[in-house]
Scaffold this motif. Structure first.
Motif, PDB file in Angstrom:
ATOM      1  N   GLY A 245     -92.914 -47.225   1.679  1.00  0.00           N
ATOM      2  CA  GLY A 245     -94.174 -47.353   0.416  1.00  0.00           C
ATOM      3  C   GLY A 245     -94.936 -46.617  -0.649  1.00  0.00           C
ATOM      4  N   GLY A 246     -95.443 -47.228  -1.113  1.00  0.00           N
ATOM      5  CA  GLY A 246     -96.024 -46.239  -2.696  1.00  0.00           C
ATOM      6  C   GLY A 246     -97.026 -46.481  -3.369  1.00  0.00           C
ATOM      7  N   ALA A 247     -97.765 -45.978  -4.292  1.00  0.00           N
ATOM      8  CA  ALA A 247     -98.508 -46.627  -4.868  1.00  0.00           C
ATOM      9  C   ALA A 247     -98.590 -48.144  -5.612  1.00  0.00           C
ATOM     10  CB  ALA A 247     -99.219 -45.383  -5.561  1.00  0.00           C
ATOM     11  N   GLY A 248     -99.712 -48.294  -5.582  1.00  0.00           N
ATOM     12  CA  GLY A 248     -98.921 -50.063  -5.573  1.00  0.00           C
ATOM     13  C   GLY A 248    -100.304 -50.849  -5.554  1.00  0.00           C
ATOM     14  N   THR A 249    -100.665 -51.855  -6.290  1.00  0.00           N
ATOM     15  CA  THR A 249    -101.621 -52.982  -5.476  1.00  0.00           C
ATOM     16  C   THR A 249    -100.642 -54.856  -5.651  1.00  0.00           C
ATOM     17  OG1 THR A 249    -102.183 -53.612  -7.932  1.00  0.00           O
ATOM     18  CG2 THR A 249    -103.404 -51.693  -6.438  1.00  0.00           C
ATOM     19  N   ASP A 250    -102.054 -55.365  -4.704  1.00  0.00           N
ATOM     20  CA  ASP A 250    -101.227 -56.934  -4.540  1.00  0.00           C
ATOM     21  C   ASP A 250    -101.922 -57.501  -5.855  1.00  0.00           C
ATOM     22  OD1 ASP A 250    -101.006 -59.256  -3.947  1.00  0.00           O
ATOM     23  OD2 ASP A 250    -101.484 -59.080  -1.368  1.00  0.00           O
ATOM     24  N   ASP A 251    -101.703 -58.686  -6.683  1.00  0.00           N
ATOM     25  CA  ASP A 251    -102.389 -59.265  -7.875  1.00  0.00           C
ATOM     26  C   ASP A 251    -103.188 -60.463  -7.222  1.00  0.00           C
ATOM     27  OD1 ASP A 251    -100.169 -59.971  -7.109  1.00  0.00           O
ATOM     28  OD2 ASP A 251     -99.519 -60.394  -9.768  1.00  0.00           O
ATOM     29  N   GLY A 252    -102.824 -60.768  -5.959  1.00  0.00           N
ATOM     30  CA  GLY A 252    -102.320 -61.999  -5.610  1.00  0.00           C
ATOM     31  C   GLY A 252    -102.153 -63.034  -6.312  1.00  0.00           C
ATOM     32  N   ASN A 253    -100.918 -62.692  -6.540  1.00  0.00           N
ATOM     33  CA  ASN A 253     -99.885 -64.418  -7.083  1.00  0.00           C
ATOM     34  C   ASN A 253     -98.728 -63.849  -7.342  1.00  0.00           C
ATOM     35  OD1 ASN A 253     -99.938 -66.355  -8.493  1.00  0.00           O
ATOM     36  ND2 ASN A 253     -99.421 -65.693 -10.662  1.00  0.00           N
ATOM     37  N   CYS A 254     -98.568 -62.981  -5.782  1.00  0.00           N
ATOM     38  CA  CYS A 254     -96.696 -62.402  -5.316  1.00  0.00           C
ATOM     39  C   CYS A 254     -96.194 -61.525  -6.948  1.00  0.00           C
ATOM     40  CB  CYS A 254     -96.679 -64.131  -5.475  1.00  0.00           C
ATOM     41  SG  CYS A 254     -96.576 -64.563  -3.589  1.00  0.00           S
ATOM     42  N   GLY A 255     -97.094 -60.833  -7.587  1.00  0.00           N
ATOM     43  CA  GLY A 255     -96.453 -59.913  -8.252  1.00  0.00           C
ATOM     44  C   GLY A 255     -96.400 -60.760  -9.815  1.00  0.00           C
ATOM     45  N   LYS A 256     -96.653 -61.901  -9.863  1.00  0.00           N
ATOM     46  CA  LYS A 256     -95.995 -62.243 -11.104  1.00  0.00           C
ATOM     47  C   LYS A 256     -97.513 -62.336 -12.379  1.00  0.00           C
ATOM     48  CE  LYS A 256     -94.499 -66.353  -8.911  1.00  0.00           C
ATOM     49  NZ  LYS A 256     -93.786 -67.547  -8.678  1.00  0.00           N
ATOM     50  N   ASN A 282     -99.715 -43.099   5.371  1.00  0.00           N
ATOM     51  CA  ASN A 282    -100.318 -41.824   6.274  1.00  0.00           C
ATOM     52  C   ASN A 282    -100.946 -41.170   5.394  1.00  0.00           C
ATOM     53  OD1 ASN A 282     -98.139 -42.923   8.070  1.00  0.00           O
ATOM     54  ND2 ASN A 282     -96.682 -41.836   7.395  1.00  0.00           N
ATOM     55  N   ASP A 283    -101.939 -41.732   4.466  1.00  0.00           N
ATOM     56  CA  ASP A 283    -102.376 -40.440   3.946  1.00  0.00           C
ATOM     57  C   ASP A 283    -104.199 -40.884   4.503  1.00  0.00           C
ATOM     58  OD1 ASP A 283    -100.940 -39.939   2.079  1.00  0.00           O
ATOM     59  OD2 ASP A 283    -100.540 -42.242   1.053  1.00  0.00           O
ATOM     60  N   HIS A 284    -104.513 -41.219   5.688  1.00  0.00           N
ATOM     61  CA  HIS A 284    -105.494 -41.893   5.759  1.00  0.00           C
ATOM     62  C   HIS A 284    -106.726 -42.168   4.779  1.00  0.00           C
ATOM     63  CE1 HIS A 284    -108.775 -41.651   8.822  1.00  0.00           C
ATOM     64  NE2 HIS A 284    -109.718 -40.948   7.832  1.00  0.00           N
ATOM     65  N   ALA A 285    -105.692 -42.977   4.010  1.00  0.00           N
ATOM     66  CA  ALA A 285    -106.638 -43.604   2.522  1.00  0.00           C
ATOM     67  C   ALA A 285    -106.889 -46.090   2.977  1.00  0.00           C
ATOM     68  CB  ALA A 285    -105.857 -43.510   1.298  1.00  0.00           C
ATOM     69  N   ASP A 286    -107.311 -46.546   1.766  1.00  0.00           N
ATOM     70  CA  ASP A 286    -107.381 -47.993   1.994  1.00  0.00           C
ATOM     71  C   ASP A 286    -105.503 -47.982   1.655  1.00  0.00           C
ATOM     72  OD1 ASP A 286    -108.170 -50.205   1.891  1.00  0.00           O
ATOM     73  OD2 ASP A 286    -109.567 -50.047   1.237  1.00  0.00           O
ATOM     74  N   ALA A 287    -105.030 -48.899   2.348  1.00  0.00           N
ATOM     75  CA  ALA A 287    -103.653 -49.502   2.160  1.00  0.00           C
ATOM     76  C   ALA A 287    -103.795 -50.012   1.019  1.00  0.00           C
ATOM     77  CB  ALA A 287    -103.374 -50.415   4.252  1.00  0.00           C
ATOM     78  N   LYS A 288    -105.105 -50.539   0.526  1.00  0.00           N
ATOM     79  CA  LYS A 288    -104.989 -51.560  -0.651  1.00  0.00           C
ATOM     80  C   LYS A 288    -104.358 -50.879  -1.702  1.00  0.00           C
ATOM     81  CE  LYS A 288    -109.434 -50.998  -2.450  1.00  0.00           C
ATOM     82  NZ  LYS A 288    -110.705 -51.142  -2.962  1.00  0.00           N
ATOM     83  N   ILE A 291     -97.844 -50.079  -1.576  1.00  0.00           N
ATOM     84  CA  ILE A 291     -97.248 -51.153  -1.772  1.00  0.00           C
ATOM     85  C   ILE A 291     -96.283 -50.986  -0.858  1.00  0.00           C
ATOM     86  CG2 ILE A 291     -98.264 -52.553  -3.046  1.00  0.00           C
ATOM     87  CD1 ILE A 291     -96.301 -51.843  -5.229  1.00  0.00           C
ATOM     88  N   PRO A 292     -95.522 -52.073   0.465  1.00  0.00           N
ATOM     89  CA  PRO A 292     -95.325 -53.174   0.677  1.00  0.00           C
ATOM     90  C   PRO A 292     -97.329 -53.250   1.236  1.00  0.00           C
ATOM     91  CG  PRO A 292     -93.296 -52.518   1.546  1.00  0.00           C
ATOM     92  CD  PRO A 292     -94.161 -51.375   1.085  1.00  0.00           C
ATOM     93  N   ALA A 293     -97.093 -52.141   2.048  1.00  0.00           N
ATOM     94  CA  ALA A 293     -99.026 -52.760   2.508  1.00  0.00           C
ATOM     95  C   ALA A 293     -99.577 -53.314   2.491  1.00  0.00           C
ATOM     96  CB  ALA A 293     -99.207 -51.299   3.168  1.00  0.00           C
ATOM     97  N   ALA A 294    -100.131 -53.332   0.551  1.00  0.00           N
ATOM     98  CA  ALA A 294    -101.750 -54.283   0.624  1.00  0.00           C
ATOM     99  C   ALA A 294    -100.862 -56.319   0.007  1.00  0.00           C
ATOM    100  CB  ALA A 294    -101.538 -53.509  -1.407  1.00  0.00           C
ATOM    101  N   TYR A 295     -99.853 -56.449   0.089  1.00  0.00           N
ATOM    102  CA  TYR A 295     -99.601 -57.284   0.285  1.00  0.00           C
ATOM    103  C   TYR A 295     -99.693 -58.247   1.382  1.00  0.00           C
ATOM    104  CZ  TYR A 295     -95.439 -55.725  -2.758  1.00  0.00           C
ATOM    105  OH  TYR A 295     -94.848 -54.650  -4.094  1.00  0.00           O
ATOM    106  N   ASN A 332    -103.419 -45.090   7.515  1.00  0.00           N
ATOM    107  CA  ASN A 332    -104.364 -45.535   6.244  1.00  0.00           C
ATOM    108  C   ASN A 332    -104.659 -47.183   7.060  1.00  0.00           C
ATOM    109  OD1 ASN A 332    -103.474 -43.824   4.464  1.00  0.00           O
ATOM    110  ND2 ASN A 332    -101.653 -45.717   3.414  1.00  0.00           N
ATOM    111  N   TYR A 333    -105.958 -47.165   6.357  1.00  0.00           N
ATOM    112  CA  TYR A 333    -106.997 -48.042   7.239  1.00  0.00           C
ATOM    113  C   TYR A 333    -107.248 -49.748   5.638  1.00  0.00           C
ATOM    114  CZ  TYR A 333    -110.520 -45.266   4.660  1.00  0.00           C
ATOM    115  OH  TYR A 333    -110.545 -44.163   4.127  1.00  0.00           O
ATOM    116  N   GLY A 334    -108.044 -50.427   6.336  1.00  0.00           N
ATOM    117  CA  GLY A 334    -108.592 -50.917   5.620  1.00  0.00           C
ATOM    118  C   GLY A 334    -108.065 -52.820   5.457  1.00  0.00           C
ATOM    119  N   SER A 335    -108.356 -53.886   5.013  1.00  0.00           N
ATOM    120  CA  SER A 335    -109.075 -54.884   5.168  1.00  0.00           C
ATOM    121  C   SER A 335    -107.541 -55.325   5.281  1.00  0.00           C
ATOM    122  CB  SER A 335    -109.678 -55.794   4.172  1.00  0.00           C
ATOM    123  OG  SER A 335    -108.989 -55.874   2.690  1.00  0.00           O
ATOM    124  N   ASP A 336    -106.207 -54.932   4.596  1.00  0.00           N
ATOM    125  CA  ASP A 336    -104.685 -55.606   4.296  1.00  0.00           C
ATOM    126  C   ASP A 336    -104.001 -55.284   5.341  1.00  0.00           C
ATOM    127  OD1 ASP A 336    -104.127 -56.325   2.377  1.00  0.00           O
ATOM    128  OD2 ASP A 336    -105.507 -54.433   0.591  1.00  0.00           O
TER     129      ASP A 336
END
Length: 419
Positions: A245-256, A282-288, A291-295, A332-336
């Motif tokens: 994984g790596g840093a990033g977020t989910d735009d809710g539109n499949c990356g478009k 594994n950063d004990h942070a919000d998975a949001k 990526i790809p964890a936030a997808y 990591n944790y969170g709604s994702d």
């Protein structure tokens, strides 16, 4: 799991803004690979394979005439390519009406780090499909391990020798020189042969898709190459595990909306029927923010600290200090997060041909990949969302909480008794 960024096993930075002249002037991010870009083409009007091939080939030829050196060509999960080029060429391509986006290539790593009670705790040993009894009966499913490769000669693994791809160094077979991918593979499907360890879905056919180098690092472009390969074989591969994984977020539109080519590729691959299981990080942070964890389209897995394969919190720490039967202190944790699975002190196959113990969400995700394979083995054609729903529906809440969980939601623990 190895780690892309500090995910304690695999961090991978994939979300990138479209490369326009304005973006090109922004300060470069440290995870960017200098001079490397991913070019995503607009969907071609041609519906057939020949039309796609022609459109992609024309784009690659154009890039070459501008001085770009193309490394990867994408035709299945994405239409586009990855290439080395100057910023000025990248800006020129970004202005081409046939191009959807141009984004910097980024570095990635595996997510294992905090170095099989997990099979016991997930109750895979009670699964009628797994049928774990020391007799080598193999689960009829195919799982891709998008990772550092797999040791093809490990005696406890059923590696699909006719399949697999090396996206890190295409001239070589996808053999594991690191160990992370082989460990992940064992948790998914080590043979039920009375020796070593047994996987969650014993004997499943394992497809090695190497996207990370011998140090456990890689690039977004190589990961997309792996997703593209899996999508090409979506008629054979039911499940793909990504313990990276790596840093990033989910735009809710499949990356478009944010021009995230990896997200687009995963969405297209899921649409072809492939279920993706991924490490939460594994950063004990919000998975949001990973990526790809936030997808939303994948099954994101956090890690449980479990030292004895049983609920109750009575197990004594073994390979690392943590509290038994609780949310792992690194996870990591969170709604994702969709499920939690054992990820601390997991014993599995090693690159040397033997066995070793590792910790991380990289170790948790392959338990769920094995569970998805068990479900697909008895539900041919089940869609990825149905697989996710089934795994969550049978999950257990029988673990100690809140402990170190960083949010207000108690995730369901993988439980495969009925699979």
């Amino acid at each position: 799991m190895p780690k892309i960024f500090p995910v304690a096993l695999l961090a991978l930075v994939l979300a990138a803004a479209p490369l326009t002249p304005a973006v090109a002037k922004a300060p470069p991010q440290s995870d960017h690979v200098p001079g490397r870009y991913i070019v995503t083409l607009k969907d071609t009007a041609a519906a057939d394979a020949a039309g796609v091939e022609a459109a992609v080939n024309a784009a690659v030829e154009q890039a070459a005439t501008l001085g770009a050196d193309v490394q990867h060509v994408y035709r299945y999960a994405l239409q586009g390519y990855a290439a080395s080029m100057s910023p000025s060429v990248a800006a020129t391509l970004a202005d081409d009406p046939r191009v959807s986006s141009v984004e910097p290539d980024r570095r990635v790593q595996a997510t294992a780090q905090s170095v099989p009670t997990g099979v016991d705790r997930a109750e895979a040993d009670k699964s009628p499909t797994a049928a774990i009894d020391g007799v080598d009966t193999r689960v009829n499913a195919d799982v891709a391990v998008i990772d550092t490769g797999i040791n093809p000669n490990h005696p406890d693994l059923n590696v699909h020798r006719a399949g697999g791809k090396n996206c890190w160094l295409p001239i070589l077979p996808p053999s594991d020189w690191h160990g992370h991918g082989t460990h992940v593979a064992g948790t998914i499907g080590a043979l039920d042969n009375g020796t070593g360890v047994v996987g969650t879905a014993p004997g499943v056919r394992l497809w090695p898709v190497q996207v990370l180098d011998p140090l456990g690092s890689g690039t977004t472009s190589a990961v997309i190459c792996g997703i593209d390969y899996v999508t090409q074989h979506a008629d054979e591969i039911e499940v793909a595990n990504m313990s990276l994984g790596g840093a990033g977020t989910d735009d809710g539109n499949c990356g478009k909306s944010n021009n995230d080519a990896m997200h687009q590729a995963i969405c297209n691959s899921v649409a072809k029927g492939v279920t993706y299981t991924v490490a939460a990080g594994n950063d004990h942070a919000d998975a949001k923010n990973m990526i790809p964890a936030a997808y939303d389209e994948v099954i994101t897995v956090s890690a449980l600290a479990d030292f004895d394969g049983k609920p109750g919190g009575l197990g004594r720490p073994t390979c690392r200090n943590d509290q038994d039967d609780t949310f792992a202190d690194f996870s990591n944790y969170g709604s994702d997060v969709d499920l939690i699975a054992p990820g601390v002190c997991i014993r599995s196959t090693s690159n040397s041909g033997g066995y070793t113990t590792l910790s991380g969400t990289s170790m948790a995700a392959p338990h769920v990949a094995g569970g998805a394979a068990l479900y697909r083995a008895t539900h041919p054609g089940a869609l990825p969302q149905s697989v996710k729903t089934a795994l969550q529906g049978t999950g257990s809440l029988d673990w100690t909480w809140p402990s170190q969980d960083g949010d207000g939601t108690k995730e369901r623990l993988l439980r495969l008794t009925s699979f």
